[in-house]
Structure formats: C-alpha cells, structure tokens
Enzyme design. Structure first.
Site, PDB file in Angstrom:
ATOM      1  N   GLN A 161      -0.749   4.511  -7.525  1.00 34.16           N
ATOM      2  CA  GLN A 161      -2.217   4.371  -7.659  1.00 34.16           C
ATOM      3  C   GLN A 161      -2.937   5.602  -7.111  1.00 34.16           C
ATOM      4  OE1 GLN A 161      -0.198   1.902  -6.656  1.00 34.16           O
ATOM      5  NE2 GLN A 161      -0.965  -0.108  -7.221  1.00 34.16           N
TER       6      GLN A 161
ATOM      7  N   ASP B 176      -7.114  -6.370  -0.145  1.00 28.00           N
ATOM      8  CA  ASP B 176      -6.988  -7.454  -1.128  1.00 28.00           C
ATOM      9  C   ASP B 176      -7.393  -8.779  -0.537  1.00 28.00           C
ATOM     10  OD1 ASP B 176      -5.572  -5.554  -2.892  1.00 28.00           O
ATOM     11  OD2 ASP B 176      -5.162  -7.410  -3.973  1.00 28.00           O
TER      12      ASP B 176
ATOM     13  N   LYS C   7      -2.464  -2.725  -0.102  1.00 27.65           N
ATOM     14  CA  LYS C   7      -1.291  -2.149  -0.779  1.00 27.65           C
ATOM     15  C   LYS C   7      -0.169  -1.840   0.207  1.00 27.65           C
ATOM     16  CE  LYS C   7      -0.795  -1.764  -4.217  1.00 27.65           C
ATOM     17  NZ  LYS C   7      -0.038  -2.864  -4.897  1.00 27.65           N
TER      18      LYS C   7
HETATM   19  O1  MRU Z   1      -1.695  -3.634  -6.897  1.00 28.65           O
HETATM   20  P1  MRU Z   1      -3.098  -3.145  -6.958  1.00 28.65           P
HETATM   21  O2  MRU Z   1      -3.233  -1.779  -7.531  1.00 28.65           O
HETATM   22  O3  MRU Z   1      -4.021  -4.153  -7.584  1.00 28.65           O
HETATM   23  O4  MRU Z   1      -3.521  -3.039  -5.429  1.00 28.65           O
HETATM   24  C1  MRU Z   1      -4.815  -2.632  -5.116  1.00 28.65           C
HETATM   25  C2  MRU Z   1      -5.041  -2.415  -3.671  1.00 28.65           C
HETATM   26  O5  MRU Z   1      -4.185  -2.625  -2.843  1.00 28.65           O
HETATM   27  C3  MRU Z   1      -6.417  -1.982  -3.269  1.00 28.65           C
HETATM   28  O6  MRU Z   1      -6.370  -1.179  -2.132  1.00 28.65           O
HETATM   29  C4  MRU Z   1      -7.289  -3.210  -2.980  1.00 28.65           C
HETATM   30  O7  MRU Z   1      -7.230  -4.124  -4.042  1.00 28.65           O
HETATM   31  C5  MRU Z   1      -8.681  -2.833  -2.735  1.00 28.65           C
HETATM   32  S1  MRU Z   1      -9.456  -2.161  -4.153  1.00 28.65           S
HETATM   33  C6  MRU Z   1     -11.086  -1.881  -3.796  1.00 28.65           C
END
Ligand code: MRU
Length: 344
Positions: free
Chosen positions: A195, A236, A247
């Site tokens: 990401q 999250d 993450k």
């Molecule tokens: O697996 P993902 O790409 O959906 O994980 C996203 C994250 O961990 C972000 O840091 C989190 O959702 C915050 S986004 C503003």
C-alpha cells in the site's frame, strides 16, 4: 487555518454515478487508473473482499452506497419482505472484511434508517461528505501537533485513496506540508500488499508532494540515526481504552518508536471507533490467504504461510490519537469516553 483553505484534495476513490458506485480499482495502481462500475451488492461484496476498494473509511463509504443498492434489490425481491431482504444484503457486505470498523458502523447506521427506500442514498452522500470534512479537521488538528521541520514516517496508505478524500494520516501530512511544518516524508513499502509503495507514492506524487520510499526494514536504522520525529498512521479500529488495530507492521513501528523516543500519531475519524471493543483483545484480526504471500514454487503442501494483515498497537505506545473532535494525548478509557461524548 480554515479547512476551506486546504489544498491537495483532488482524489475521490468512491463516488455515486448513474445509479451505481464508481470505484477506483486500487489493485491496478500505480500502473493503471481504472474505475469499476458496481451495480449490485454481490459485486460490491467481491470488490471489498478483493480490495479493489480498501482502507477502513473508504470501505465504510462504499458500504453506505451499498445500502442504496441493497434497498433497490430488496424492493425488487419478491421472496422476502423489504426489511429482511435489506438486512440480508447488508449482512453480506458486513462479511466482506472483518477488521475495518467503519464498515460495521456504516451498515449498522443504515439498518437504523427510518425509511431506507426513500432516504438511503441521501444518507450515503452525507456519509461521504462527513468523511471528507472529518479528514480535513483531522489534518488541521494533527498538523497542529507538529513542530517545524518535522520528519515523518507513514505506514500503509491512510490517504485519499483509503477514505472519501484527503486522507487521515496523509491528511495530517498534507496539511502539515501546506503549512510548512512537514519537512521530510518517508513512506514504507508496507509488505506484502505494498500500500505504501503503490498507493501512498501514487497519491503524493499526483499532488506534487515530495516523498521518499523505504523498505519496511529500514525504519529502525532511520530512527537510530535520529532521522524520524513522528510515525503517523491511520487505524482500522480504535477501542474504548485507546488500543488500535492498523495494517500489520504498525505495532513493530510503535515499539521501535518507543525505544528511540519517536512520537506516534494515530489519525482516524470517529467512525473508526468501536464502541463495543473494550480493548485490543476484542479486535478481530483479518487473516488473508497464504497464496497472497507464498511464491507459487512452494505451493507443494510442505510450506505454509501466515498472513495476518492487521496488528494491535496498545494505547501505551501511542502518543496521540487525532480525530475530527480533537486530539487525545496518552489515551485511556476515561479520555476515550470524554471524546465520544464531546459535542461539536
Ligand atoms: O488492508 P487495507 O489496505 O484495507 O488496510 C488499510 C489500513 O490499514 C489503513 O491504515 C487503515 O484502514 C486506515 S485508512 C484511513
């Protein structure tokens, strides 16, 4: 600074268009900028599960629009009554990914709407608008915590792509850059889905904000050299004692930051708070398929791979949690409760 004056706000990954949902397909970035057009809850379930749309707030917004699709499908479904058909479809969306609390907060709110057939779409538009507004407030509050010449490290992508627009962690970084307090931005790759190297780089270069990529394993030595002042990440899920899930790798960075005297900021909207989770022990951590990390050559039954995609960072490792309602330093259950009850 007033939030109307904030720049660098050009990316909209989720929008409603001609009775369907337009999603920027994040699996294709940075090579291709292509959009999916989603017209059913089943298609949206797959798009969330397979991460065409990702990032907790963006998933929540997609689900809010999914409720509009669910209402339309439930009206046309002769096999069950409207409420049952509506809820079945919302439950399908809820089963797409387990850790992004914004998903459940959006769907629970949709279930409580008085006349979903009439007003769910307007409510979804508002959910999107509120998210962008919240991110700008977060950006200003977060930037206010930073001293001049701050060097930041961000993990994953908590940017415009992960939200309705502007971003949470990247919202703070955007606002701090505009105000001249952010001097250097490091983005780590964020293995295994990258990401950081694919998405954070894509959106910062689009806004012409300079960024330096590092491999995940470089963070420790940069901190040892005194080259990082703040780790700034999204979340999250935020629990009622201030523990957070983000993450995978966020916890490692927070432990490293503690050792090296680097501050940690978690930037997230109120829709990321899980009122039902007392602590990190209550967070459901998503495990994704081993195929996402296991090279094909090893698909032979002898080799396995573990692929948890989030981890829990305890409140004691977090310097500040920044939401649109303000900043909490050294969060705990009492401060979280006060934040929740705070009126705008
Ligand atoms: O697996 P993902 O790409 O959906 O994980 C996203 C994250 O961990 C972000 O840091 C989190 O959702 C915050 S986004 C503003």
């Amino acid at each position: 600074m007033d939030k109307e004056k904030l720049l660098y706000d050009s990316i909209r990954p989720v929008s409603w268009c001609d009775d369907g949902l337009r999603l920027l397909d994040q699996r294709k970035l940075p090579k291709e900028e292509v959009y999916l057009y989603i017209t059913s809850t089943q298609e949206l379930y797959t798009a969330i599960k397979e991460m065409a749309v990702r990032g907790a707030p963006a998933i929540g917004i997609a689900a809010a629009y999914g409720a509009a699709l669910a209402a339309k499908e439930a009206e046309a479904d002769a096999t069950v009554n409207f409420k049952e058909g509506f809820h079945q479809r919302l439950d399908l969306l809820a089963s797409s990914r387990p850790t992004a609390i914004n998903l459940f907060n959006a769907l629970d709110t949709a279930k409580r709407l008085k006349n979903p057939s009439d007003n769910v779409l307007n409510w979804a538009h508002q959910w999107l608008k509120d998210d962008i507004d919240a991110n700008k407030e977060i950006g200003l509050y977060g930037a206010g915590c930073l001293a001049p010449k701050t060097r930041v490290l961000t993990h994953c992508n908590a940017g415009a792509l992960a939200t309705g627009g502007y971003g949470t962690a990247l919202g703070v970084i955007r606002a701090g850059y505009q105000q001249g307090v952010v001097e250097t931005i490091y983005a780590d790759e964020t293995r295994p889905w990258n990401q950081g190297s694919r998405l954070t780089l894509w959106e910062l270069q689009k806004d012409e904000i300079p960024v330096t990529l590092i491999a995940d394993s470089v963070a420790a030595s940069l901190m040892q050299k005194g080259a990082i002042d703040w780790v700034i990440v999204g979340a999250d899920s935020i629990c009622m004692n201030g523990d957070i899930a983000n993450k995978i790798g966020t916890y490692s960075l927070a432990v490293l930051a503690k050792y090296h005297g680097v501050k940690v900021m978690v930037a997230a909207p109120i829709t990321t708070i899980d009122l039902k989770a007392e602590s990190g022990a209550d967070i459901k951590i998503e495990q994704r398929s081993s195929n996402e990390i296991l090279p094909n050559e090893y698909n032979n039954g002898f080799v396995n791979a573990l692929n948890p995609v989030f981890d829990v960072t305890p409140a004691e490792l977090i310097s500040v949690i920044v939401t649109e309602k303000g900043v909490i330093e050294s969060s705990d259950a009492r401060k979280m409760q006060t934040l929740i009850s705070k009126q705008y």
